[in-house]
Design a protein around this motif. Sequence first.
Motif, PDB file in Angstrom:
ATOM      1  N   PRO A   1       0.790  -1.234   0.000  1.00  8.82           N
ATOM      2  CA  PRO A   1       0.000   0.000   0.000  1.00  8.82           C
ATOM      3  C   PRO A   1       0.823   1.285   0.000  1.00  8.82           C
ATOM      4  CG  PRO A   1      -0.896  -1.574   1.566  1.00  8.82           C
ATOM      5  CD  PRO A   1       0.406  -2.151   1.089  1.00  8.82           C
ATOM      6  N   ALA A   2       2.035   1.231   0.551  1.00 10.28           N
ATOM      7  CA  ALA A   2       2.874   2.433   0.588  1.00 10.28           C
ATOM      8  C   ALA A   2       3.414   2.809  -0.787  1.00 10.28           C
ATOM      9  CB  ALA A   2       4.039   2.216   1.565  1.00 10.28           C
ATOM     10  N   PHE A   3       3.216   1.934  -1.782  1.00 13.36           N
ATOM     11  CA  PHE A   3       3.838   2.149  -3.092  1.00 13.36           C
ATOM     12  C   PHE A   3       3.390   3.447  -3.748  1.00 13.36           C
ATOM     13  CE2 PHE A   3       4.602   0.733  -7.633  1.00 13.36           C
ATOM     14  CZ  PHE A   3       5.978   0.656  -7.509  1.00 13.36           C
ATOM     15  N   ILE A   4       2.178   3.883  -3.494  1.00 10.69           N
ATOM     16  CA  ILE A   4       1.682   5.118  -4.101  1.00 10.69           C
ATOM     17  C   ILE A   4       2.471   6.335  -3.617  1.00 10.69           C
ATOM     18  CG2 ILE A   4      -0.089   5.622  -2.355  1.00 10.69           C
ATOM     19  CD1 ILE A   4      -0.388   6.055  -6.203  1.00 10.69           C
ATOM     20  N   LYS A   5       3.205   6.193  -2.496  1.00 16.46           N
ATOM     21  CA  LYS A   5       4.042   7.290  -1.979  1.00 16.46           C
ATOM     22  C   LYS A   5       5.481   7.196  -2.493  1.00 16.46           C
ATOM     23  CE  LYS A   5       0.692   8.689   0.823  1.00 16.46           C
ATOM     24  NZ  LYS A   5       0.640   8.192   2.189  1.00 16.46           N
TER      25      LYS A   5
END
Length: 536
Positions: free
Chosen positions: A162-166
Amino acid sequence: MSNRLANLKRLATSGIVASGLLAALAGPGLAQEQVQKGGTLSVIVQPEPPILVLGLNQQGPTQTVAGKIYEGLLRYDHDLQPMPGLAESWDVSADGLSYGFKLRRNAQWHDGTPFTAKDVVFSATKFLPEVHPRARANFSHVESVEAPDDYTVVFKLKQPFPAFIKAFEVSTAPIMPAHIYEGTDYKQNPKNATPIGTGPFKFDKWVKGSNIHLVRNDKYYLEGKPYLDDIYFRVIPDAASRALALETGEVDISQYNDVEPFDVQRLKALPHLTMTTKGYEFVAPLSWIELNTREAPLNDKRFRQALMYGLDRQFIRDRIWFGLGRVATGPVNSVTPNYEADVAKYAYDPDKAKALLDEMGLKPGSGGTRAEITLTPMPYGETWARAAEYIKQSWSKIGVKVNLASTDVAGWVQKVSNWDYQATNNFVYQYGDPSLGVARTYTTENIRKGVMFSNTMGYSNPELDALFAKAAVENDPAKRAGQLGQAQKILVDDVPVIWLLEMEFPTFVNKRVHNAVTTAIGTSENFADVWVEKKK
């Protein structure tokens, strides 16, 4: 505009284009201003960057300058929501395994070569994994990067992250020109001396020890931007001289550690300057006293808890940092998603500290000393030196003698990264998500000798490792929040570091400058929207 926004909201679930358009409407620089085009901006850069190729070096001074030359696929607002960058729109699949980006069709490199999906694939699969530690970790979650056409890129993940968008901010994943670097030794490429990006400003000249000059990119893909003609980045090593340059108007902008906290109130009172602490939400800096947990008595959490109780962190915030920042409650900055407030609290309590030391069998000896440790202060200016002196005095009151060991920056990095220390003060960035900027400090797998900003304390807890590993790939927001919350509770009980402040850096801006801070990376942004009032 209202009808258009309503239509886009209705279309938001229909795919990639709507998501990006909505983000564009929410982005900065949309207010109807009486923009004045032209003019020169003068910005402090300190210390002088070692290089301007952002893919090869991500230190703060490098990004201050190179953030105007290079760009990432995304930018982020003050709430850490993504906005268009080199990607004009994007889409994330429901299962969290596919991230699709539609790229700008009219962007080009400063040498005139068109920017295409080839540059993104090259950057994400070759250049950055080889030379950029943070990007290497982020892209290790990627199964494949495909380019269905010249202006579409799709990242397929091995499992949800989920952190990939950052992970697409300009310092975290700067897009590099494939036509310049492909097939070369990246670090030795002769073009490193004259960086070429897609940003609104182009490299012109670097007078070592004096200034770096960038000029307007007349072929920038956003029509009419940038507004400025050029930017000078001034190298001013002395803190007093930096403050004076702001006072006299010699420079227009300062950031990060440019101004010592004890100068802030005086500069705030000057009528031609404004001050803000916004623009650091993405990095969310957190300061602490790092402890080498390999060595006794630092390997006993009771000793570490005693040190925590023996420090008046509110005093440090009020009297040493002069009100800048917030007392930290644990490893996650409260401006970062998944911050957990319900953790054990460590109010200043010397009696509790002494009781814990008694429990360990550390009784007062000659002169009341129970234990002795060495503190190697971070050599980043007078404020950090003052903090070290205060720490020494405070811990002496609970019977812990502190010896101060001074070093220069190179010596400090050498000692800490190679575990040749007992205690030091430091601060690190969180990069918008605990899986990106927090876990790296505490997980066992990141105990890497010789690597700064890894788990240099040698702290290891298998339960914590498992929680961070699960949270990294958990696609259910509620479950992930629970895992990260539990991880924070474990860390606050174990106290591998003494958390001090959620830092707030003062950014000073001359009032003739507009739009200097519009996103979560503040003055590290590309400055396409910045404009200056003509001097009268």
